[in-house]
Design a protein around this motif. Structure first.
Motif, short mmCIF file in Angstrom:
data_model
loop_
_atom_site.label_atom_id
_atom_site.label_comp_id
_atom_site.label_asym_id
_atom_site.label_seq_id
_atom_site.Cartn_x
_atom_site.Cartn_y
_atom_site.Cartn_z
N GLY A 242 49.08 48.02 13.31
CA GLY A 242 49.47 47.50 14.56
C GLY A 242 50.04 47.56 15.06
N VAL A 243 51.54 46.72 14.25
CA VAL A 243 52.56 46.32 14.38
C VAL A 243 53.54 47.93 14.57
CG1 VAL A 243 54.88 45.34 14.10
CG2 VAL A 243 52.83 44.44 14.20
N ALA A 244 53.34 48.60 13.33
CA ALA A 244 54.65 50.01 13.46
C ALA A 244 54.82 50.43 14.75
CB ALA A 244 53.77 50.16 12.07
N PRO A 245 53.32 51.24 14.96
CA PRO A 245 53.44 51.97 16.45
C PRO A 245 54.72 51.04 17.52
CG PRO A 245 51.79 52.06 15.36
CD PRO A 245 52.47 50.60 14.69
N ILE A 246 54.51 50.17 17.76
CA ILE A 246 55.46 48.54 18.58
C ILE A 246 56.51 48.86 18.18
CG2 ILE A 246 55.80 46.67 19.95
CD1 ILE A 246 52.96 48.29 20.34
N PHE A 247 56.91 48.72 16.77
CA PHE A 247 58.41 48.83 16.69
C PHE A 247 59.33 50.38 16.89
CE2 PHE A 247 61.68 50.14 12.95
CZ PHE A 247 62.01 48.87 13.05
N ALA A 248 58.16 51.55 16.23
CA ALA A 248 58.08 53.17 16.98
C ALA A 248 58.72 52.79 18.44
CB ALA A 248 57.20 53.77 16.71
N SER A 249 57.87 52.80 19.17
CA SER A 249 58.47 52.51 20.29
C SER A 249 59.46 52.30 21.18
CB SER A 249 56.84 52.54 21.52
OG SER A 249 56.97 50.96 21.61
N LEU A 250 59.64 50.88 20.69
CA LEU A 250 60.86 50.36 21.57
C LEU A 250 62.19 50.68 20.61
CD1 LEU A 250 59.23 46.66 20.93
CD2 LEU A 250 59.81 47.92 22.61
N THR A 251 62.59 51.11 19.29
CA THR A 251 62.95 51.87 18.72
C THR A 251 63.86 53.46 18.63
OG1 THR A 251 62.73 51.82 16.45
CG2 THR A 251 63.72 50.04 17.06
N GLU A 252 62.57 53.40 19.55
CA GLU A 252 62.72 55.73 19.54
C GLU A 252 63.92 55.54 20.54
OE1 GLU A 252 60.03 59.03 22.04
OE2 GLU A 252 59.84 56.76 22.13
N GLY A 253 64.63 56.58 19.64
CA GLY A 253 65.45 57.40 19.94
C GLY A 253 67.05 56.83 19.35
N THR A 254 66.83 55.68 19.10
CA THR A 254 68.45 54.96 18.26
C THR A 254 68.30 55.00 17.41
OG1 THR A 254 66.61 52.89 17.18
CG2 THR A 254 67.60 52.75 19.08
N HIS A 255 69.96 55.22 16.24
CA HIS A 255 70.40 55.71 15.20
C HIS A 255 69.93 54.98 13.90
CE1 HIS A 255 72.54 52.47 14.66
NE2 HIS A 255 72.72 52.85 16.22
N GLY A 256 69.88 55.49 12.83
CA GLY A 256 68.80 55.22 11.23
C GLY A 256 69.99 53.77 11.43
N ALA A 257 71.19 53.54 11.86
CA ALA A 257 71.02 52.18 11.08
C ALA A 257 71.19 51.31 11.60
CB ALA A 257 72.78 51.93 11.29
N HIS A 258 70.57 51.52 12.96
CA HIS A 258 70.23 50.44 14.35
C HIS A 258 68.65 49.84 13.69
CE1 HIS A 258 69.13 47.86 18.40
NE2 HIS A 258 68.41 48.44 18.30
N LYS A 259 67.65 50.67 13.93
CA LYS A 259 66.65 50.64 12.60
C LYS A 259 66.52 49.86 11.89
CE LYS A 259 64.16 55.31 15.41
NZ LYS A 259 63.75 56.45 14.95
N ARG A 260 66.96 50.88 10.57
CA ARG A 260 66.69 49.67 9.61
C ARG A 260 67.58 48.20 9.85
NH1 ARG A 260 69.31 54.26 7.89
NH2 ARG A 260 71.60 53.63 7.93
N ARG A 261 68.31 47.83 10.93
CA ARG A 261 68.83 46.95 11.02
C ARG A 261 67.50 45.65 11.59
NH1 ARG A 261 73.53 47.65 13.09
NH2 ARG A 261 72.51 47.61 14.99
#
Length: 225
Positions: free
Chosen positions: A24-43
């Protein structure tokens, strides 16, 4: 030395999986990091999991001291924690929990919106979401905090039993980290319907675990009376 209770590993695994709800948390993380670069998502994924781990460890060892300072017994906290988890289970079954998470995510995005951006792309791609809302309250929320304190009271002073509790918690947080890192392909694979169905099933399981916490707390209080 007290006997090692291996059931604590299974119980903590199930409970933390339910209360943290990685799916359930994963989709929220996806929405908050949508469009950001991969390094930022990993960080953001790594920081949010690390911060939530520190918070839960703090309550695991400092929670009992806090209860003693407030003159609240462990049995009372166990029963109250069970009630809290039961309410959380009802929210999951009727999807109220998901709605609140989505509202928090939308509110956060609105508060951090850049009015000069007219491209329609996600804004402020480098914004730090690791502490709020991801670590607190998404991962280390009231349910997880209550659960770690309850399981630590069950483990007592046995370091092996405490290790089993932390192992269960750590495995689920590791699952969260993996899901965050793979959230894009995962959401396309699962879909909204399957995610909602899994959340409801987990809610029923959590309700049963919460009822057991309540019964144990009441029984312990009656024995001490």
């Amino acid at each position: 030395m007290d006997a090692i209770d291996y059931s604590l590993l299974t119980a903590s695994l199930v409970t933390f999986f339910v209360v943290i709800d990685p799916i359930g948390v994963a989709p929220i993380f996806a929405s908050l990091t949508e469009g950001t670069h991969g390094a930022h998502k990993r960080r953001m994924a790594i920081k949010s999991v690390l911060i939530s781990t520190v918070v839960l460890f703090g309550f695991a060892y400092g929670g009992e001291w806090l209860l003693n300072a407030l003159h609240v017994s462990l049995d009372s906290f166990r029963a109250a924690g069970g009630v809290l988890l039961f309410m959380l289970a009802l929210d999951m079954i009727f999807e109220k929990r998901t709605e609140r998470r989505e509202e928090r995510a939308e509110k956060w995005e609105e508060e951090h919106e850049d009015p000069e951006n007219t491209s329609g792309e996600p804004l402020k791609a480098g914004e730090d979401i690791s502490v709020f809302p991801m670590a607190i309250p998404m991962l280390a929320g009231p349910g997880a905090i209550a659960s770690i304190m309850l399981f630590m009271s069950e483990a007592g002073g046995n370091l092996y039993n405490q290790g089993l509790v932390f192992a269960g918690m750590g495995i689920i947080l590791l699952v969260c980290l993996v899901l965050f890192l793979l959230v894009g392909p995962l959401m396309r694979l699962i879909g909204d319907t399957l995610a909602a169905m899994i959340t409801r099933i987990l809610g029923v399981i959590l309700a049963a675990l919460a009822a057991q916490f309540i019964f144990d707390g009441i029984a312990g209080a009656l024995l001490q009376a």
